[in-house]
Design an enzyme around this catalytic site. Sequence first.
Site, PDB file in Angstrom:
ATOM      1  N   SER A  40      -6.110   3.452   4.599  1.00 37.78           N
ATOM      2  CA  SER A  40      -5.587   2.692   3.455  1.00 37.78           C
ATOM      3  C   SER A  40      -6.693   1.953   2.715  1.00 37.78           C
ATOM      4  O   SER A  40      -6.494   0.826   2.233  1.00 37.78           O
ATOM      5  CB  SER A  40      -4.510   1.703   3.915  1.00 37.78           C
ATOM      6  OG  SER A  40      -3.714   1.283   2.829  1.00 37.78           O
TER       7      SER A  40
ATOM      8  N   LYS B 238       0.050   3.737  -2.688  1.00 38.83           N
ATOM      9  CA  LYS B 238      -0.973   4.780  -2.610  1.00 38.83           C
ATOM     10  C   LYS B 238      -0.386   6.183  -2.545  1.00 38.83           C
ATOM     11  O   LYS B 238      -1.095   7.170  -2.783  1.00 38.83           O
ATOM     12  CB  LYS B 238      -1.896   4.522  -1.420  1.00 38.83           C
ATOM     13  CG  LYS B 238      -2.739   3.244  -1.570  1.00 38.83           C
ATOM     14  CD  LYS B 238      -3.684   3.056  -0.392  1.00 38.83           C
ATOM     15  CE  LYS B 238      -4.620   1.874  -0.572  1.00 38.83           C
ATOM     16  NZ  LYS B 238      -3.994   0.577  -0.287  1.00 38.83           N
TER      17      LYS B 238
ATOM     18  N   SER C   2       0.795  -1.233   0.000  1.00 39.74           N
ATOM     19  CA  SER C   2       0.000   0.000   0.000  1.00 39.74           C
ATOM     20  C   SER C   2       0.826   1.281   0.000  1.00 39.74           C
ATOM     21  O   SER C   2       0.255   2.374  -0.079  1.00 39.74           O
ATOM     22  CB  SER C   2      -0.948   0.013   1.197  1.00 39.74           C
ATOM     23  OG  SER C   2      -2.059  -0.822   0.962  1.00 39.74           O
TER      24      SER C   2
END
Length: 447
Positions: free
Chosen positions: A128, A67, A64
């Site tokens: 997230s 991102k 993640s």
Amino acid sequence: MKIKFKKYIALVVIPLLLIMTVGTVPALADERLGIHVDGAILIDADSGKILYEENADTPLGIASMTKMMTEYILFESIEAGKITWDQEYKVNDYTYAISQDRSLSNVPLRRDGTYTILELYESLAIYSANASTIAIAETIAGTETEFLKLMNAKAEELGLTDYKFVNTTGLNNNHLQGMHPQGTGPQDENVMPAKSVAKLAYHLLKDYPEVLDTTSINTKLFREGTPDQIKMDNWNFMLPGFVYEYEGVDGLKTGTTEFAGHSFTGTAKRDGKRVIAVVMKAVDAKGKGSYKARFDATRALFDYGFSQFSVEEFVPAGYEFKDQKSLDVSKGKKGSVAIAVKEPMRMMVKTSEKDLYKPELIIDEKKLTKDTLQAPIKKGAVVGQAKLVKSEGTDYGFIDSNQGTTDVVTTVAVEKAGWFSLTMRAIGDFFSGVWTSSIDFVKGLFK
């Protein structure tokens, strides 16, 4: 007798050798912080100076932390007026299905619901949320597949290396229920070296520091006051009030998948210094990955940066190099022009090594003709660069290749000489050349 003598010598010499080598051990140990990671890097968030790195050029899973790229493109799109914070997104089959998978980090979205970009962004940055990330990508580019093109273009623009994007979230594609972006494999996952992750974080903070306004929020209610209200605890457990709290932490992005392990891009500010740390696939001393392992590794990097490094000014504005205070000038009213460093040269360095750095002058040869500048010359004209050079030991350089230098400029203007002066100089140069040639000819007769 000879055998006994050799044994005696061995008993005396070997301990002495061991004692002599003891002093070399700390030097080797000092090069590694004892963290258990597949890759790591620590940089000064202001200058981009790399303070520490460990296997930072090997591509690894980023999960993640991906991102951060989605965030960068989101802020850029907002800034360009392509989308707005209050713009609404209508949930489709893809984002609905992903949002309902609570084994992933998500805020459940209603099948018939609409959500503002701000709501989706906050759930991305704090919690997230994966479906929210896809929704933002679709709003900007139409589809996640098209958004990948933006990610790749931005990565190239920022100078990232050895990266591979297969989706916007950092999930393994097998979590996308067969709806992964076109042209990617069902088991693919995003990869990038720690150095590129740090560079992405560096540019995100430089260009859009407002990201910290959201990443510093430890807890927020999604859709507060509605039946869909959900508590979002930030996955960054180093924020104030959390179990691994660390003074000064206000971002940035965690990442966890089976492939990527427990990874984290963290940033903290203390006493006017901000650093960025990246740890990838962190484990404990027994080789087990965990949230604690990644935050322990990050803590070690933060402690190292804040305790061992300081921002030093090595060269003040107007500094002149002793060996070259000026450059020759051709066709000017003056035969030379003074040069000096334009801005002060400051850099975060290991405090114990600050005396090892010295300024070095690099003249731009493209600005010269036969080793001289051509008049007219303006005051403040850039003629080269100054950089700091470490006399010994490892210097990791900067996160961007164009960093670490400051302009060297002319301190006064030099006007071009008039035609009469230039003519007289030409005549003088001609006769001077003739005279020199004649002298040389006469000398040659007597050799």
